[in-house]
Design a protein around this motif. Structure first.
Motif, PDB file in Angstrom:
ATOM      1  N   UNK A   1       8.837  -8.546  -8.903  1.00 47.08           N
ATOM      2  CA  UNK A   1       8.188  -7.843  -7.799  1.00 47.08           C
ATOM      3  C   UNK A   1       8.061  -8.767  -6.580  1.00 47.08           C
ATOM      4  N   UNK A   2       8.268  -8.205  -5.381  1.00 41.76           N
ATOM      5  CA  UNK A   2       8.199  -9.022  -4.160  1.00 41.76           C
ATOM      6  C   UNK A   2       6.775  -9.446  -3.850  1.00 41.76           C
ATOM      7  N   UNK A   3       6.681 -10.531  -3.082  1.00 42.96           N
ATOM      8  CA  UNK A   3       5.358 -11.026  -2.696  1.00 42.96           C
ATOM      9  C   UNK A   3       4.702 -10.039  -1.734  1.00 42.96           C
ATOM     10  N   UNK A   4       3.451  -9.702  -2.000  1.00 43.55           N
ATOM     11  CA  UNK A   4       2.717  -8.756  -1.158  1.00 43.55           C
ATOM     12  C   UNK A   4       1.652  -9.517  -0.371  1.00 43.55           C
ATOM     13  N   UNK A   5       1.698  -9.384   0.947  1.00 44.51           N
ATOM     14  CA  UNK A   5       0.723 -10.061   1.790  1.00 44.51           C
ATOM     15  C   UNK A   5      -0.635  -9.373   1.683  1.00 44.51           C
ATOM     16  N   UNK A   6      -1.694 -10.176   1.723  1.00 42.40           N
ATOM     17  CA  UNK A   6      -3.054  -9.649   1.689  1.00 42.40           C
ATOM     18  C   UNK A   6      -3.480  -9.236   3.099  1.00 42.40           C
ATOM     19  N   UNK A   7      -4.519  -8.404   3.163  1.00 45.18           N
ATOM     20  CA  UNK A   7      -5.014  -7.984   4.470  1.00 45.18           C
ATOM     21  C   UNK A   7      -5.803  -9.116   5.117  1.00 45.18           C
ATOM     22  N   UNK A   8      -5.767  -9.162   6.441  1.00 43.86           N
ATOM     23  CA  UNK A   8      -6.446 -10.220   7.189  1.00 43.86           C
ATOM     24  C   UNK A   8      -7.958 -10.181   6.926  1.00 43.86           C
ATOM     25  N   UNK A   9      -8.521  -8.969   6.934  1.00 39.99           N
ATOM     26  CA  UNK A   9      -9.964  -8.830   6.721  1.00 39.99           C
ATOM     27  C   UNK A   9     -10.415  -9.307   5.356  1.00 39.99           C
ATOM     28  N   UNK A  10      -9.603  -9.035   4.325  1.00 35.33           N
ATOM     29  CA  UNK A  10      -9.957  -9.448   2.968  1.00 35.33           C
ATOM     30  C   UNK A  10      -9.948 -10.968   2.847  1.00 35.33           C
ATOM     31  N   UNK A  11      -8.938 -11.603   3.452  1.00 37.33           N
ATOM     32  CA  UNK A  11      -8.854 -13.064   3.407  1.00 37.33           C
ATOM     33  C   UNK A  11     -10.031 -13.693   4.135  1.00 37.33           C
ATOM     34  N   UNK A  12     -10.369 -13.175   5.303  1.00 37.91           N
ATOM     35  CA  UNK A  12     -11.497 -13.713   6.077  1.00 37.91           C
ATOM     36  C   UNK A  12     -12.808 -13.512   5.321  1.00 37.91           C
TER      37      UNK A  12
END
Length: 228
Positions: free
Chosen positions: A112-123
């Protein structure tokens, strides 16, 4: 401005930077889950939130000092408000570090390809650890100096320096996956230390920093040998 105050200010700035290294590493690793064009912004926002959090906590210094008071006792271990926050932060750090190590090793063979996380979740995740590291940092500052303005200056200067070097540290860690695993192990050790301190067991941080510095040095030698 006496010599004693100047020495205290310089000492506190250095101490804040040393205590902030784990914060930078955590922010760098989390920001790598974002698209490349958003990583610098995430580091900037994350460290800016750390600065704002520390300044707010300094403004409520009387409330911070009350966190050291015992709330209840479990098996002869006195638990304070600070202890509860450190335990929660340590558990969160252990969970995140273990999860990151698993994703970078066991999950690395998935198709499965790498899925980027949402900016808000990371912050949001960065903000949680900012709060934990900030409380530990502010209580350390209160124990070292008496003048409130010295604490403000030390926090602002240390965060400013961290902002300048965060990009370099993040890029270096990203280029070398082995260092990323080492950094995550370092964060796990910090998590265990936070839990221990929350339970009133003090572990001298110099032991942890020395062991990690030695491991980092050995890893750098191996990287240089591989690149030749």
């Amino acid at each position: 401005m006496t010599t004693e105050i100047i020495i205290s200010l310089i000492t506190l700035i250095v101490l804040e930077i040393v205590l902030g290294i784990d914060n930078i590493i955590f922010i760098s690793i989390l920001s790598d889950k974002l698209p490349v064009d958003k990583r610098k912004k995430a580091r900037l926002v994350g460290l800016s939130l750390a600065l704002v959090t520390r300044l707010i906590l300094l403004a409520g210094i009387s409330w911070i000092m009350k966190l050291d008071k015992t709330l209840f006792v479990v098996y002869d271990i006195a638990i304070s408000g600070k202890g509860l926050i450190l335990i929660a932060g340590g558990l969160f750090l252990l969970y995140k570090s273990n999860k990151e190590i698993f994703e970078k090793t066991e999950d690395s063979h998935d198709e499965k390809p790498f899925v980027y996380k949402s900016f808000g979740k990371i912050i949001g995740q960065i903000l949680v650890l900012d709060l934990v590291f900030s409380i530990d940092s502010i209580i350390t500052a209160v124990g070292l100096v008496d003048e409130l303005w010295v604490m403000y200056v030390a926090v602002i200067v240390s965060i400013s320096i961290m902002l300048m070097v965060a990009g370099t540290i993040s890029s270096f860690i990203t280029r070398h996956p082995s260092l990323k695993i080492l950094a995550l192990c370092f964060l796990m050790m910090i998590g265990i230390t936070l839990i221990a301190e929350g339970l009133a067991f003090h572990i001298p941080k110099q032991y942890i920093y020395f062991s990690m510095a030695f491991s980092f040095f050995v890893n750098i030698i191996q990287i240089r040998k591989t690149e030749k």
